[in-house]
Write an enzyme that holds these catalytic residues in place. Structure first.
Site, PDB file in Angstrom:
ATOM      1  N   LYS A  86     -10.438  -0.965   9.941  1.00 35.87           N
ATOM      2  CA  LYS A  86     -10.488  -2.149   9.079  1.00 35.87           C
ATOM      3  C   LYS A  86     -10.873  -3.389   9.862  1.00 35.87           C
ATOM      4  O   LYS A  86     -10.969  -4.477   9.305  1.00 35.87           O
ATOM      5  CB  LYS A  86      -9.159  -2.326   8.357  1.00 35.87           C
ATOM      6  CG  LYS A  86      -8.924  -1.142   7.411  1.00 35.87           C
ATOM      7  CD  LYS A  86      -8.039  -1.427   6.260  1.00 35.87           C
ATOM      8  CE  LYS A  86      -8.017  -0.207   5.360  1.00 35.87           C
ATOM      9  NZ  LYS A  86      -6.950  -0.226   4.389  1.00 35.87           N
ATOM     10  N   CYS A 111      -4.786   2.549  -3.790  1.00 40.27           N
ATOM     11  CA  CYS A 111      -3.552   2.984  -3.121  1.00 40.27           C
ATOM     12  C   CYS A 111      -2.454   1.931  -3.247  1.00 40.27           C
ATOM     13  O   CYS A 111      -1.656   1.739  -2.336  1.00 40.27           O
ATOM     14  CB  CYS A 111      -3.772   3.304  -1.649  1.00 40.27           C
ATOM     15  SG  CYS A 111      -4.974   4.593  -1.375  1.00 40.27           S
ATOM     16  N   GLN A 124      -4.505  -5.073   6.513  1.00 41.38           N
ATOM     17  CA  GLN A 124      -5.394  -5.941   5.751  1.00 41.38           C
ATOM     18  C   GLN A 124      -5.489  -7.337   6.378  1.00 41.38           C
ATOM     19  O   GLN A 124      -6.360  -8.105   6.022  1.00 41.38           O
ATOM     20  CB  GLN A 124      -4.860  -6.025   4.314  1.00 41.38           C
ATOM     21  CG  GLN A 124      -5.887  -6.064   3.221  1.00 41.38           C
ATOM     22  CD  GLN A 124      -6.975  -5.017   3.324  1.00 41.38           C
ATOM     23  OE1 GLN A 124      -8.104  -5.339   3.686  1.00 41.38           O
ATOM     24  NE2 GLN A 124      -6.680  -3.780   3.004  1.00 41.38           N
ATOM     25  N   HIS A 126       0.859  -1.183   0.000  1.00 35.37           N
ATOM     26  CA  HIS A 126       0.000   0.000   0.000  1.00 35.37           C
ATOM     27  C   HIS A 126       0.900   1.239   0.000  1.00 35.37           C
ATOM     28  O   HIS A 126       2.007   1.204   0.543  1.00 35.37           O
ATOM     29  CB  HIS A 126      -0.836  -0.053   1.288  1.00 35.37           C
ATOM     30  CG  HIS A 126      -1.913   0.972   1.393  1.00 35.37           C
ATOM     31  ND1 HIS A 126      -1.659   2.283   1.723  1.00 35.37           N
ATOM     32  CD2 HIS A 126      -3.257   0.868   1.240  1.00 35.37           C
ATOM     33  CE1 HIS A 126      -2.818   2.942   1.761  1.00 35.37           C
ATOM     34  NE2 HIS A 126      -3.797   2.114   1.479  1.00 35.37           N
ATOM     35  N   ASP A 139       2.918  -4.390   8.042  1.00 30.52           N
ATOM     36  CA  ASP A 139       1.694  -3.622   7.840  1.00 30.52           C
ATOM     37  C   ASP A 139       0.534  -4.607   7.922  1.00 30.52           C
ATOM     38  O   ASP A 139       0.299  -5.372   6.995  1.00 30.52           O
ATOM     39  CB  ASP A 139       1.761  -2.924   6.470  1.00 30.52           C
ATOM     40  CG  ASP A 139       0.431  -2.322   6.048  1.00 30.52           C
ATOM     41  OD1 ASP A 139      -0.574  -2.488   6.769  1.00 30.52           O
ATOM     42  OD2 ASP A 139       0.402  -1.681   4.986  1.00 30.52           O
TER      43      ASP A 139
HETATM   44  C1  LIG Z   1      -5.856   0.573   4.364  1.00 30.99           C
HETATM   45  C2  LIG Z   1      -4.455   0.160   4.321  1.00 30.99           C
HETATM   46  C3  LIG Z   1      -3.441   1.007   4.787  1.00 30.99           C
HETATM   47  C4  LIG Z   1      -3.713   2.399   5.257  1.00 30.99           C
HETATM   48  O1  LIG Z   1      -4.535   2.405   6.383  1.00 30.99           O
HETATM   49  P1  LIG Z   1      -5.125   3.784   6.923  1.00 30.99           P
HETATM   50  O2  LIG Z   1      -6.176   3.344   7.877  1.00 30.99           O
HETATM   51  O3  LIG Z   1      -5.665   4.518   5.730  1.00 30.99           O
HETATM   52  O4  LIG Z   1      -4.024   4.520   7.574  1.00 30.99           O
HETATM   53  C5  LIG Z   1      -2.154   0.532   4.749  1.00 30.99           C
HETATM   54  N1  LIG Z   1      -1.860  -0.684   4.291  1.00 30.99           N
HETATM   55  C6  LIG Z   1      -2.805  -1.534   3.842  1.00 30.99           C
HETATM   56  C7  LIG Z   1      -2.407  -2.890   3.374  1.00 30.99           C
HETATM   57  C8  LIG Z   1      -4.131  -1.131   3.837  1.00 30.99           C
HETATM   58  O5  LIG Z   1      -5.061  -1.974   3.376  1.00 30.99           O
END
Ligand SMILES: *Cc1c(COP(=O)(O)O)cnc(C)c1O
Length: 450
Positions: A270, A408, A247, A167, A244
């Protein structure tokens, strides 16, 4: 549309006071949480998407005359009533700034905030609550790591490894740092299935690798990265690891101690929690070495006009008044997910994803992007003859909310030679019937386009 009102008479003040008095009585919150939560394995037999749907007020409405189908879960998830109620209850009964004033509401708000921190710790199996820093979300979390760890430890000629699947939130901050420090930013390539090429990753690693930062689950193809192997490989080069988890957090159990990552970041929104709250996990001994990144209240021990002594983690990284209500909502969301069980959730969502892939791939002129070995919750495709953005708008007419765009993750899509895709993403409140309706809607859209 069903109207939804929070009835303050419904708010169970006993819960509020019980949590407060359990602290007073010296019972640690973690014990209370353990009593409340169920083991993942035992709950699978009670899993029921129909029952879960009843917990989400927003799902029960019509969009353009059709029942809403929420297939934009990779962008954000909807909130169950327990989360909405927890936030309302906090503002209705406990609201105060925290850690400062010596009055009753400050005590309750502080307890609620710290209880939520411990809920996060428990959910991702961190060793101590001091390892959990509250932030706005994944984006802010990665920026925190870049501005503290990155600025202190990464210098000229050092190497930062990310992945092509990442992302933008895990690309841009590292790229900015690399430019500032004259470090090199390297991206692990992916194959035609959308899988990380481990041999190529191995070749990128070296004595100059300072950090490897990558997504646990990709948001475009649903690729689950071989995260343990990748962390282990980074360790051999003494590189720090950042995961990260934006997801992955809602779809797969996470144990940061077993993963042995240095940092893990996720966003509350999320995983059915409010916007504007998320967490950074960092190993305690590492957090202790890091400088603050924002200055202000709460992050200090002592301030004179000339000098400041900084607070210990996690307060050192939480300057200013935090999103207390958001943290309370996050705690409620994690408890909710835990009660249902990530094991059961993952199994059900996998079934949905595979069902969607099978049905979608049978549509003429529809091209699925990627075919990762291990995947969860997300499917991406393009349609012959229908521009992607237009397809998104046409599907909205059918009550179907999904993402049509670059998600993104431009480098990941460009690897497949496209600038945008149509991306339904599934959650435990979605059903096979909804996927059937998506299939019908796509057939209608493609017929119209011919
Ligand atoms: C949504 C997402 C982000 C960003 O998250 P925010 O809540 O917008 O800060 C980063 N990495 C992944 C894999 C995402 O799906």
């Amino acid at each position: 549309m069903e109207s939804f009102n929070i009835d303050l008479d419904d708010i169970n003040l006993d819960v509020v006071y019980k949590s407060f008095s359990s602290l007073q009585s010296g019972i640690p919150y973690s014990e209370e949480l353990q009593r409340m939560s169920f083991d993942d394995a035992v709950t699978s037999d009670v899993f029921s998407p129909e029952q879960i749907r009843r917990d989400f007020p927003i799902l029960h409405q019509r969009i353009n005359g059709k029942p809403l189908i929420w297939f934009d879960n990779a962008a954000t998830t909807q909130k169950p009533k327990v989360v909405i109620d927890a936030v309302a209850r906090f503002y209705a009964t406990d609201n105060s700034n925290i850690h400062r004033a010596a009055h009753t509401l400050a005590g309750r708000a502080t307890d609620a905030y710290e209880k939520a921190r411990d809920t996060v710790r428990n959910f991702i199996h961190a060793a101590a609550p001091e390892e959990i820093v509250f932030v706005r979300g994944t984006t802010e979390g990665i920026n925190l790591i870049v501005q503290t760890y990155g600025r202190k430890y990464i210098g000229e000629g050092d190497e930062i490894i990310i992945s092509t699947l990442d992302h933008h939130a895990n690309i841009v901050p590292w790229q900015q740092l690399a430019k500032e420090k004259k470090a090199r930013l390297l991206a692990i390539p992916i194959d035609d299935n959308g899988d990380i090429i481990l041999e190529a990753y191995e070749r990128l690693l070296g004595p100059k690798t300072k950090v490897v930062s990558f997504g646990h689950v990709n948001n475009t193809f649903g690729t689950v990265a071989p995260v343990r192997t990748m962390i282990e490989m980074a360790r051999r080069y003494n590189a720090r690891t950042v995961i990260d988890g934006a997801q992955s957090i809602a779809h797969t159990p996470v144990d940061v101690q077993k993963l042995d990552c240095d940092f893990f970041v996720f966003s509350g929104h999320k995983i059915y929690a409010p916007n504007g709250i998320g967490a950074v996990y960092g190993k305690r001994e590492l957090l202790e070495l890091l400088p603050p990144w924002q200055g202000g209240g709460n992050m200090i021990k002592d301030v004179t006009i000339e000098e400041t002594q900084f607070n210990v983690p996690p307060a050192r990284f939480e300057a200013g008044t935090p999103n207390v209500a958001g943290a309370v909502g996050l705690g409620a969301a994690l408890d909710y997910v835990k009660r249902i069980g990530l094991g059961a959730i993952g199994t059900y969502e996998h079934e949905l994803t595979e069902y969607a892939r099978t049905r979608l791939s049978a549509i003429k002129g529809l091209h699925l992007l990627g075919n990762p070995r291990e995947r969860v919750s997300v499917v991406s495709f393009i349609l012959d003859g229908v521009p992607t953005i237009e397809a998104g708008q046409l599907l909205d007419k059918e009550g179907i909310a999904l993402r049509a765009g670059h998600h993104c993750a431009q480098p990941a899509l460009r690897r497949f030679g496209v600038e945008a895709s149509i991306r339904p993403s599934f959650s435990f409140y979605n059903t096979k019937e909804e996927i059937d309706r998506l299939i019908e809607a796509i057939l209608k859209v493609t017929r119209q386009a011919l």
